[in-house]
Structures are given as structure tokens and as C-alpha cells.
Design a protein around this motif. Structure first.
Motif, mmCIF file in Angstrom:
data_model
loop_
_atom_site.group_PDB
_atom_site.id
_atom_site.type_symbol
_atom_site.label_atom_id
_atom_site.label_comp_id
_atom_site.label_asym_id
_atom_site.label_seq_id
_atom_site.Cartn_x
_atom_site.Cartn_y
_atom_site.Cartn_z
ATOM 1 N N LEU A 53 -12.236 -3.530 5.514
ATOM 2 C CA LEU A 53 -11.810 -3.618 6.910
ATOM 3 C C LEU A 53 -10.770 -2.559 7.274
ATOM 4 C CD1 LEU A 53 -11.628 -7.498 7.312
ATOM 5 C CD2 LEU A 53 -13.557 -5.954 7.726
ATOM 6 N N ILE A 54 -10.040 -2.072 6.271
ATOM 7 C CA ILE A 54 -9.116 -0.962 6.460
ATOM 8 C C ILE A 54 -9.328 0.025 5.322
ATOM 9 C CG2 ILE A 54 -7.394 -2.379 7.665
ATOM 10 C CD1 ILE A 54 -5.676 -2.252 5.107
ATOM 11 N N ALA A 55 -8.803 1.237 5.527
ATOM 12 C CA ALA A 55 -8.900 2.265 4.484
ATOM 13 C C ALA A 55 -7.626 3.085 4.496
ATOM 14 C CB ALA A 55 -10.103 3.170 4.742
ATOM 15 N N LEU A 56 -7.353 3.696 3.361
ATOM 16 C CA LEU A 56 -6.214 4.600 3.275
ATOM 17 C C LEU A 56 -6.537 5.808 4.143
ATOM 18 C CD1 LEU A 56 -3.478 5.149 1.914
ATOM 19 C CD2 LEU A 56 -4.753 6.314 0.101
ATOM 20 N N ASP A 57 -5.650 6.124 5.071
ATOM 21 C CA ASP A 57 -5.855 7.258 5.976
ATOM 22 C C ASP A 57 -5.281 8.532 5.372
ATOM 23 O OD1 ASP A 57 -6.648 8.137 8.777
ATOM 24 O OD2 ASP A 57 -4.528 8.750 8.742
ATOM 25 N N ARG A 58 -4.036 8.446 4.918
ATOM 26 C CA ARG A 58 -3.377 9.600 4.311
ATOM 27 C C ARG A 58 -2.106 9.134 3.605
ATOM 28 N NH1 ARG A 58 -2.047 9.459 9.618
ATOM 29 N NH2 ARG A 58 0.129 9.777 10.202
ATOM 30 N N GLU A 59 -1.544 10.041 2.817
ATOM 31 C CA GLU A 59 -0.261 9.791 2.160
ATOM 32 C C GLU A 59 0.667 10.947 2.501
ATOM 33 O OE1 GLU A 59 -1.458 7.269 -1.810
ATOM 34 O OE2 GLU A 59 -1.523 9.459 -1.944
ATOM 35 N N VAL A 61 4.939 12.333 1.966
ATOM 36 C CA VAL A 61 6.254 12.126 1.355
ATOM 37 C C VAL A 61 7.270 12.226 2.481
ATOM 38 C CG1 VAL A 61 7.946 12.993 -0.294
ATOM 39 C CG2 VAL A 61 5.510 13.056 -0.850
ATOM 40 N N HIS A 62 8.065 11.157 2.630
ATOM 41 C CA HIS A 62 9.098 11.110 3.664
ATOM 42 C C HIS A 62 10.413 10.738 3.000
ATOM 43 C CE1 HIS A 62 10.831 10.489 7.641
ATOM 44 N NE2 HIS A 62 11.333 9.346 7.199
ATOM 45 N N GLN A 63 11.394 11.628 3.074
ATOM 46 C CA GLN A 63 12.700 11.426 2.454
ATOM 47 C C GLN A 63 12.562 11.039 0.982
ATOM 48 O OE1 GLN A 63 14.772 8.615 4.964
ATOM 49 N NE2 GLN A 63 15.115 10.139 6.562
ATOM 50 N N GLY A 64 11.689 11.747 0.299
ATOM 51 C CA GLY A 64 11.504 11.552 -1.127
ATOM 52 C C GLY A 64 10.664 10.345 -1.520
ATOM 53 N N ARG A 65 10.139 9.621 -0.522
ATOM 54 C CA ARG A 65 9.316 8.425 -0.821
ATOM 55 C C ARG A 65 7.916 8.626 -0.267
ATOM 56 N NH1 ARG A 65 12.387 2.903 -0.005
ATOM 57 N NH2 ARG A 65 10.585 2.362 -1.227
ATOM 58 N N LEU A 66 6.966 8.088 -0.994
ATOM 59 C CA LEU A 66 5.573 8.199 -0.584
ATOM 60 C C LEU A 66 5.254 7.145 0.479
ATOM 61 C CD1 LEU A 66 2.844 9.597 -1.163
ATOM 62 C CD2 LEU A 66 2.375 7.750 -2.775
ATOM 63 N N ARG A 67 4.689 7.581 1.580
ATOM 64 C CA ARG A 67 4.232 6.664 2.628
ATOM 65 C C ARG A 67 2.708 6.698 2.661
ATOM 66 N NH1 ARG A 67 7.714 7.595 8.156
ATOM 67 N NH2 ARG A 67 9.503 6.332 7.531
ATOM 68 N N ARG A 68 2.129 5.521 2.582
ATOM 69 C CA ARG A 68 0.677 5.402 2.698
ATOM 70 C C ARG A 68 0.357 4.914 4.103
ATOM 71 N NH1 ARG A 68 0.652 3.086 -2.927
ATOM 72 N NH2 ARG A 68 -0.131 4.818 -4.165
ATOM 73 N N TYR A 69 -0.525 5.621 4.776
ATOM 74 C CA TYR A 69 -0.960 5.241 6.111
ATOM 75 C C TYR A 69 -2.348 4.617 6.003
ATOM 76 C CZ TYR A 69 2.799 7.907 8.288
ATOM 77 O OH TYR A 69 4.030 8.349 8.683
ATOM 78 N N TYR A 70 -2.520 3.508 6.701
ATOM 79 C CA TYR A 70 -3.797 2.797 6.707
ATOM 80 C C TYR A 70 -4.415 2.879 8.091
ATOM 81 C CZ TYR A 70 -2.203 0.900 2.278
ATOM 82 O OH TYR A 70 -1.762 0.768 0.983
ATOM 83 N N ARG A 71 -5.734 2.852 8.133
ATOM 84 C CA ARG A 71 -6.465 2.858 9.396
ATOM 85 C C ARG A 71 -7.539 1.795 9.358
ATOM 86 N NH1 ARG A 71 -11.363 4.808 8.318
ATOM 87 N NH2 ARG A 71 -11.552 6.219 6.546
ATOM 88 N N LEU A 72 -7.956 1.379 10.534
ATOM 89 C CA LEU A 72 -9.038 0.413 10.675
ATOM 90 C C LEU A 72 -10.371 1.121 10.437
ATOM 91 C CD1 LEU A 72 -8.549 -2.527 11.546
ATOM 92 C CD2 LEU A 72 -9.082 -1.870 13.866
#
Length: 131
Positions: A53-59, A61-72
Motif C-alpha cells: 500500500l506504500i513504498a519507499l520513495d527516497r532516502e 541525509v538530513h543533519q547527519g541522519r537518514l530520512r526515509r520518505y514513503y509514498r502511497l
């Protein structure tokens, strides 16, 4: 579908978001009624990903931390739309039943002097009455 899953899908309906963004959107969309903890959020995200139902959109690095973005996904849009329709139909049924219950519980109207359904005659001295 759980309430948490519904609001996570709703949070992703307009654009991809990272975990913290999803948490904020869920709280805002639910008027503060649903406040997910980080561990709960990632459990919901894992399940929604496994269900397609969702998928990883992109990753990023923000302020040294990995952010995973999800999309429908397309399947997620279909599932969210179906759940929203189901909830709306249930809310409509509840509203109708409440209205029926109120009508049934309303006190009976006093009987009139005239035929059924007609208002009683206007007393003399009032608008439309005798002078």
C-alpha cells in the motif's frame, strides 16, 4: 484497516513524507486524537509496505541522519478510497438511525380541534381573527 493505518495512508495521499512528517500529519488530520509513537509508526509503515500500500520513495541525509520518505502506491490509493467510502457509508447509516430514534422518541403533538393535520383556528383578536 486500523485507525492508525487509515491516517498514515491519508497523510501520504498528497505527497511523500518522512517518518516525523507522517507523525505530525496524522496528529493534525485526526485533530490530535491519534498520536503515534515512533515504534508504532514504523510497525504500521512496515505492514503497509509489506501489503503493497506504500513504498519507499527516497532516502535523504538530513543533519547527519537518514530520512526515509514513503509514498502511497496505486494499491494504497485504492485501499484508502475504499476505506473512506466504507467509513462514510457507516457514518451515514448512523446519522439516519439517530434521526429515526429522535423522531420516535419525540413527544406526541397535542390534538387539534379541527380535522387531522390542520392547525387550530386563530383565536379572536389575533391576526386573521375576529375584530
Amino acid at each position: 484497516m486500523t485507525r492508525a493505518a487509515f491516517f498514515v495512508l491519508t497523510a501520504l495521499a498528497d505527497q511523500p513524507r518522512h517518518g516525523y512528517g507522517i507523525l505530525r500529519e496524522v496528529e493534525e488530520l485526526s485533530d490530535g486524537e491519534v498520536r503515534l509513537r515512533v515504534g508504532t509508526l514504523y510497525g504500521v509503515l512496515d505492514r503497509l509496505t509489506a501489503d503493497g500500500l506504500i513504498a519507499l520513495d527516497r532516502e535523504e541525509v538530513h543533519q547527519g541522519r537518514l530520512r526515509r520518505y514513503y509514498r502511497l502506491t496505486d494499491e494504497g490509493v485504492t485501499a484508502l478510497d475504499a476505506e473512506a467510502e466504507r467509513m462514510a457509508a457507516g457514518a451515514g447509516a448512523a446519522k439516519r438511525r439517530i434521526a429515526e430514534g429522535r423522531r420516535a422518541a419525540a413527544p406526541a403533538r397535542p390534538a387539534t380541534d379541527g380535522p387531522a393535520g390542520l392547525e387550530p383556528p386563530t383565536p379572536p383578536g389575533l391576526a386573521g381573527g375576529y375584530a
